[in-house]
Every structure is written in structure tokens, then in C-alpha cells.
Design an enzyme around this catalytic site. Sequence first.
Site: not given
Ligand SMILES: NC(=O)c1ccc[n+]([C@@H]2O[C@H](COP(=O)([O-])OP(=O)(O)OC[C@H]3O[C@@H](n4cnc5c(N)ncnc54)[C@H](O)[C@@H]3O)[C@@H](O)[C@H]2O)c1
Ligand SMILES: O=C(O)[C@H](O)CO
Length: 324
Positions: A237, A266, A285
Site C-alpha cells: 500500500r 490513489e 494499483h
Molecule cells: N498491489 C496490489 O494490487 C495488491 C494486491 C494484493 C495484495 N496487496 C497487498 O499485499 C498485502 C499482503 O497480502 P498477502 O495475501 O500476502 O497477505 P498475508 O497476510 O498472507 O501476508 C502478509 C505478510 O506480511 C507480514 N507482516 C505483517 N506485518 C509485518 C511487519 N510489521 N513487518 C514485517 N512483516 C509483516 C505477515 O507476517 C505476513 O507474512 C495485502 O494486505 C495488501 O495490502 C496489494
Molecule cells: O488488496 C488487494 O487485494 C488489492 O490491493 C486490491 O485492492
Amino acid sequence: MKKKIIAYVRLEKPVLEELQKDYDVRLFKNIDPHKDPEFLSFLQEAEGIIGIRFPAVRELLDKAPNLKIISNVSVGYNNLDIEELTKRNIMATNMPGVLTDTVADMAMGLMLSTARRMPELDQYVKTGYWTESLPNEYFGTDVHHKTLGIIGMGRIGLAIAQRAHFGFNMDIMYHSRTPKPDAEERFHATYLSLENLLKQSDFVCLITPLTKETKGIIGKKEFQLMKPSAIFINVSRGSTVVERDLIEALKNREIAAAGLDVFIEEPVNPNNELLKLKNVVTLPHIGSFTHETELKMAELAAENLKAGLHGERPANLINHEICK
Ligand SMILES: NC(=O)c1ccc[n+]([C@@H]2O[C@H](COP(=O)([O-])OP(=O)(O)OC[C@H]3O[C@@H](n4cnc5c(N)ncnc54)[C@H](O)[C@@H]3O)[C@@H](O)[C@H]2O)c1
Ligand SMILES: O=C(O)[C@H](O)CO
């Protein structure tokens, strides 16, 4: 009477139409949810919200007395005040897993296009500059066999590590809340403190959720720890990074380049200095936005919504306390 449902910002058409058979669903996009009179009036009666980035904050929840569930069509749920929703007995759901590979593909794409300067070179060709052998000032840097530091080794982090390790022979380092034996076994990944990861990585990829702990986790001090040749990729994010410090680090060449899918504001403000820098590759994004994945996400979000509306436990409930 059909239950009223808000589709917020976007919902794939087939899913919207399917929901409209059973519910009174209204799509609201490009509105200010705090001011739009039609939206506020519909919100008063709505029992469900499905979509992306609905700002579930106290002042809007006060205007939604009938709300039972907010179904996020995203895995990230930093738009939702979970504590406030739980207090009000409103369910919150997200979409873990279904988008993991799509986002990991995009993160690799961002890494490659930043390192190999693909958008810049695309323009070079299309604007007719390619009239002789390319001067070496346009050369990029290798991705294969380099060191990748992943901050946030969760579902998406692991999928990025898999691609980078097996596809590009990269050495994987990671920093997460807890060590991940799975990553260490499968990709020989090394767990490091944030400081050591930043010092040692050629590529730093940030993929944590946005929380109180991760807000601004990468700022001036962290950029100064990175190698001057480092490429920083943010797919998490926008607010996990101090954007002003990123701009300074890029301008002062404290780091070499950045690939960004996310921004604090955004859609990004066209005057944002990041957009003026040659060593930055930007995306709007779009991590999970492929036709296939968006449809799957919308379908699953609709299942979560329907379960919640009918008093069942949705598969991806975030605030479990509600269904105890
Ligand atoms: N750009 C995009 O379009 C897009 C798409 C999907 C997800 N995302 C972002 O990616 C994030 C992660 O998704 P995911 O499915 O892998 O989630 P997830 O919960 O499987 O993984 C998140 C990881 O981050 C780690 N984490 C949390 N707080 C932390 C900290 N303070 N320091 C270090 N590590 C930390 C957790 O331990 C976990 O391993 C989502 O929450 C979202 O914000 C962005
Ligand atoms: O968190 C997610 O799934 C993506 O960033 C879309 O908002």
C-alpha cells in the site's frame, strides 16, 4: 422487499447482474461517500456493501444502521475499521489467496521492467529515437542471480520468492513478523532483521499489509541503508512508504530506481514528483486486475456477502468474534 446492497466502486458485471436477481443492488462509483446525497440515502437502508476501498469509518457507519456485512473484493482491508465494525456486529470479509499468483506475476513484471527500463525503452522506440545502436546510458541491470529481499513473507511474498528463486536463480532474503520455515526449505530463503535485509538486497520488495506497525515502515533511514544500486518495489500500500523520503532517495541516488503499483493518494495526483522521475516505473494499483482473477474475486466476494446477509458464517470472515 429485496435487501438493499451497495456495490462500491467496482464489481465485475456478471457478478453484479447475478446479485441483482435477488437483491436491490446499486453500483456507486466516482462519488464522495461522505457527501453524495443519493449514496447516503441508500446507505441508510443498505444491509450489505461489496466492492473495493469502502472507507468503513465511524462517521459513515453511523449512517448505516442496517448494515450486516462489508465484503471487500480485495485481500487488503486497511479501509476497514475492524474494531468499530466488530463493536457494531457488522461482519467484514476479504479475499485471501485467489489473487496471490496474479499479484506475484505483476511484482516480478515490475521488478523486470524497472531493472531493464522497459517503459522508457518502449517510448524510445515508439518516438523514433532508435535510429542507431542503443547508447549504453540506456542499459539496465540484471535481475537473475541477484539478491531479493522480501518484506512480508506471506502468501504473495512466498509466490514472489518462488518465481524469483526457481525462475531467476535469485538469492532470497526476507523479513516478516515471524520466520517462515516453509520459505527457508523451499527457496533456501534467509530470515534477516529489516536493517540487514535492506543493507544486503539488490531488490527490495515490500508486500506487507498496511497496519499501524507497517505505516511508513520504509522511510529516510531505511533508504539510506539500501545499496545505491538497489531497486525498490512497492506492491503493498502507498502508506507503507514515506513518499517524500522515497522521492529524495531517488533524486539523490541513494537508491537506483523504484517500481510502484501503489501510492499514498490513489489515483495518484498527476503533480506527484514520483511521476516526473525517470528512474521510477509506475502502475495504477493493478496487482490483481486481470480479467480472470477479478472475476474469481468478485464471485467469491459475492459468496461471502450472501452468507453474511443470510446469517451464515462467510468463508473469509475477518472479525471472527461476531460468529462465536
Ligand atoms: N498491489 C496490489 O494490487 C495488491 C494486491 C494484493 C495484495 N496487496 C497487498 O499485499 C498485502 C499482503 O497480502 P498477502 O495475501 O500476502 O497477505 P498475508 O497476510 O498472507 O501476508 C502478509 C505478510 O506480511 C507480514 N507482516 C505483517 N506485518 C509485518 C511487519 N510489521 N513487518 C514485517 N512483516 C509483516 C505477515 O507476517 C505476513 O507474512 C495485502 O494486505 C495488501 O495490502 C496489494
Ligand atoms: O488488496 C488487494 O487485494 C488489492 O490491493 C486490491 O485492492
